[in-house]
Design a protein around this motif. Structure first.
Motif, PDB file in Angstrom:
ATOM      1  N   PRO A   1      26.198  45.564  78.510  1.00 39.62           N
ATOM      2  CA  PRO A   1      25.200  46.599  78.206  1.00 39.62           C
ATOM      3  C   PRO A   1      24.168  46.181  77.166  1.00 39.62           C
ATOM      4  CG  PRO A   1      27.402  47.547  78.288  1.00 39.62           C
ATOM      5  CD  PRO A   1      27.573  46.062  78.360  1.00 39.62           C
ATOM      6  N   LEU A   2      24.530  45.253  76.292  1.00 35.91           N
ATOM      7  CA  LEU A   2      23.591  44.800  75.272  1.00 35.91           C
ATOM      8  C   LEU A   2      22.387  44.090  75.881  1.00 35.91           C
ATOM      9  CD1 LEU A   2      26.100  43.451  72.607  1.00 35.91           C
ATOM     10  CD2 LEU A   2      24.734  45.546  72.467  1.00 35.91           C
ATOM     11  N   LEU A   3      22.543  43.637  77.125  1.00 31.52           N
ATOM     12  CA  LEU A   3      21.451  42.923  77.787  1.00 31.52           C
ATOM     13  C   LEU A   3      20.670  43.819  78.738  1.00 31.52           C
ATOM     14  CD1 LEU A   3      23.314  39.566  78.482  1.00 31.52           C
ATOM     15  CD2 LEU A   3      21.658  40.056  76.674  1.00 31.52           C
ATOM     16  N   LYS A   4      20.959  45.096  78.679  1.00 30.70           N
ATOM     17  CA  LYS A   4      20.210  46.050  79.512  1.00 30.70           C
ATOM     18  C   LYS A   4      20.058  47.347  78.741  1.00 30.70           C
ATOM     19  CE  LYS A   4      20.075  48.064  84.168  1.00 30.70           C
ATOM     20  NZ  LYS A   4      20.798  48.225  85.448  1.00 30.70           N
ATOM     21  N   LYS A   5      19.054  47.365  77.897  1.00 29.31           N
ATOM     22  CA  LYS A   5      18.803  48.539  77.075  1.00 29.31           C
ATOM     23  C   LYS A   5      17.492  49.189  77.481  1.00 29.31           C
ATOM     24  CE  LYS A   5      21.367  47.298  72.899  1.00 29.31           C
ATOM     25  NZ  LYS A   5      21.265  47.122  71.425  1.00 29.31           N
ATOM     26  N   ASN A   6      17.519  50.505  77.550  1.00 30.16           N
ATOM     27  CA  ASN A   6      16.322  51.277  77.897  1.00 30.16           C
ATOM     28  C   ASN A   6      15.727  50.826  79.231  1.00 30.16           C
ATOM     29  OD1 ASN A   6      16.476  52.681  75.381  1.00 30.16           O
ATOM     30  ND2 ASN A   6      15.500  50.920  74.390  1.00 30.16           N
TER      31      ASN A   6
END
Length: 353
Positions: A312-317
């Motif tokens: 998830p840290l590589l897909k924000k907003n």
């Protein structure tokens, strides 16, 4: 002969003997404190079934560099784990093993393994250093050694019978070979880089403005997974280098951690490597696909591939990756180079006897 038949039954028997024993320590030696642990490192908890000893470490060190551990007497552990490269080998997929065939995984660096408590290999396929050591000994493309023949070779050596007796109180056997190697590997501690000296406010620990800015970027974007003084969370993450994990090969290596757990939620997840000495441990990723740190930066900036297990840290907003300017990439790389521990790369404590 170049190729040897591996007696899998003997490997399994030795592994069960070595690693399924009770918690009772049957060694007659007093446990030895792990030397060289920096004050800011986690507490070291020694193995109950293979506690460190000076004689065990010395024996493991000798075995680590001994090419007789391979079927053709040409490949040692140190062949693919070279001290000057933080015990990595500089190849994406090495061909230095006994067969000359390319391996299917990048050779990992051996750094601070005394705290590797959540699986070894890129997918966590081994539970501890002792069981891990059996794999390259047996692998047809790595050392491909007949373990019964290895016992004969070591017994014929002038020093090994005495060293095994001192270390373990008994004759040479398969289980104690890998126990000794594991003891030596646990001493491979790296915690004396310029960054470490900066953190500890020691002489030689100054960082310039570019490196300090890179440290700020690392704290913002990297240290969640490359966490703490070990610079790894010892967990498994999908960092977006692939989005297709279908794999009908025998080993199913593309599946990552899911190969071990059987969970679809672990598809494409691989073990977080430490950032320590990262300047020296390329090529990067589990298959060595990135040659330079610049390529790694660009991957995180614009090369992330989406999939259901992407971290998830590589897909924000709704946006993939970590937006980095060219200046920020340079600053981050400048910081990463402060993690090189030149003492670790050259210390005679870890070199061939």
């Amino acid at each position: 002969m170049l190729y040897r038949k591996i007696k899998i039954g003997s490997i399994v028997t030795a592994a069960l003997f070595a690693f399924s024993c009770s918690d009772t320590n049957d060694s007659y030696q007093e446990p030895l404190p792990l030397a060289g642990v920096p004050d800011n490192f986690p507490h070291f908890v020694d193995s109950k079934t293979n506690p460190l000893s000076a004689d065990g470490i010395a024996l493991g060190r000798k075995l680590f560099f001994d090419k007789r551990l391979s079927g053709n007497n040409q490949v040692a552990c140190a062949t693919c784990h070279q001290q000057s490269l933080a015990f990595s080998d500089g190849f994406a997929l090495t061909r230095e093993g006994i067969s000359g065939n390319a391996l299917e995984r990048n050779s990992p660096a051996l750094i601070n393994l005394a705290w590797a408590d959540n699986g070894l290999f890129w997918d966590g396929g081994s539970n501890n250093l002792e069981s891990q050591a059996f794999a390259p000994l047996a692998h047809a493309d790595e050392m491909h050694q007949n373990l019964e023949e290895l016992l004969e070779e070591l017994n014929a050596d002038a020093s090994y019978p005495r060293m095994f007796e001192k270390a373990f109180g008994k004759a040479i056997n398969q289980a104690d070979i890998v126990k000794a190697i594991a003891q030596f590997e646990r001493t491979l501690i790296s915690g004396n880089s310029r960054y470490d000296k900066y953190v500890r406010k020691e002489s030689g620990g100054s960082l310039d403005q570019n490196e300090l800015k890179g440290l700020q970027l690392a704290e913002q974007f990297c240290f969640t997974c490359h966490a703490g003084p070990l610079m790894t969370d010892n967990l498994y993450h999908n960092n977006g280098i692939d989005d297709d994990f279908d794999d009908d090969t025998e080993l199913m290596l593309k599946r990552g951690r899911a190969r071990i757990t059987g969970s679809s939620g672990d598809l494409g997840k691989f073990r977080t490597p430490t950032l320590r000495n990262v300047e020296k441990t390329g090529p990067y990723m589990h298959d060595g696909r990135f040659t330079t740190l610049q390529q790694v930066m660009e991957h995180y900036n614009s090369g992330i591939l989406d999939s259901p297990t992407l971290d998830p840290l590589l897909k924000k907003n709704g946006k993939l990756g970590i937006a980095l300017s060219e200046e920020e990439k340079t600053q981050l790389i400048s910081f990463l180079k402060t993690l090189t521990d030149y003492e670790f790369l050259s210390s005679s404590r870890f070199s061939e006897l």
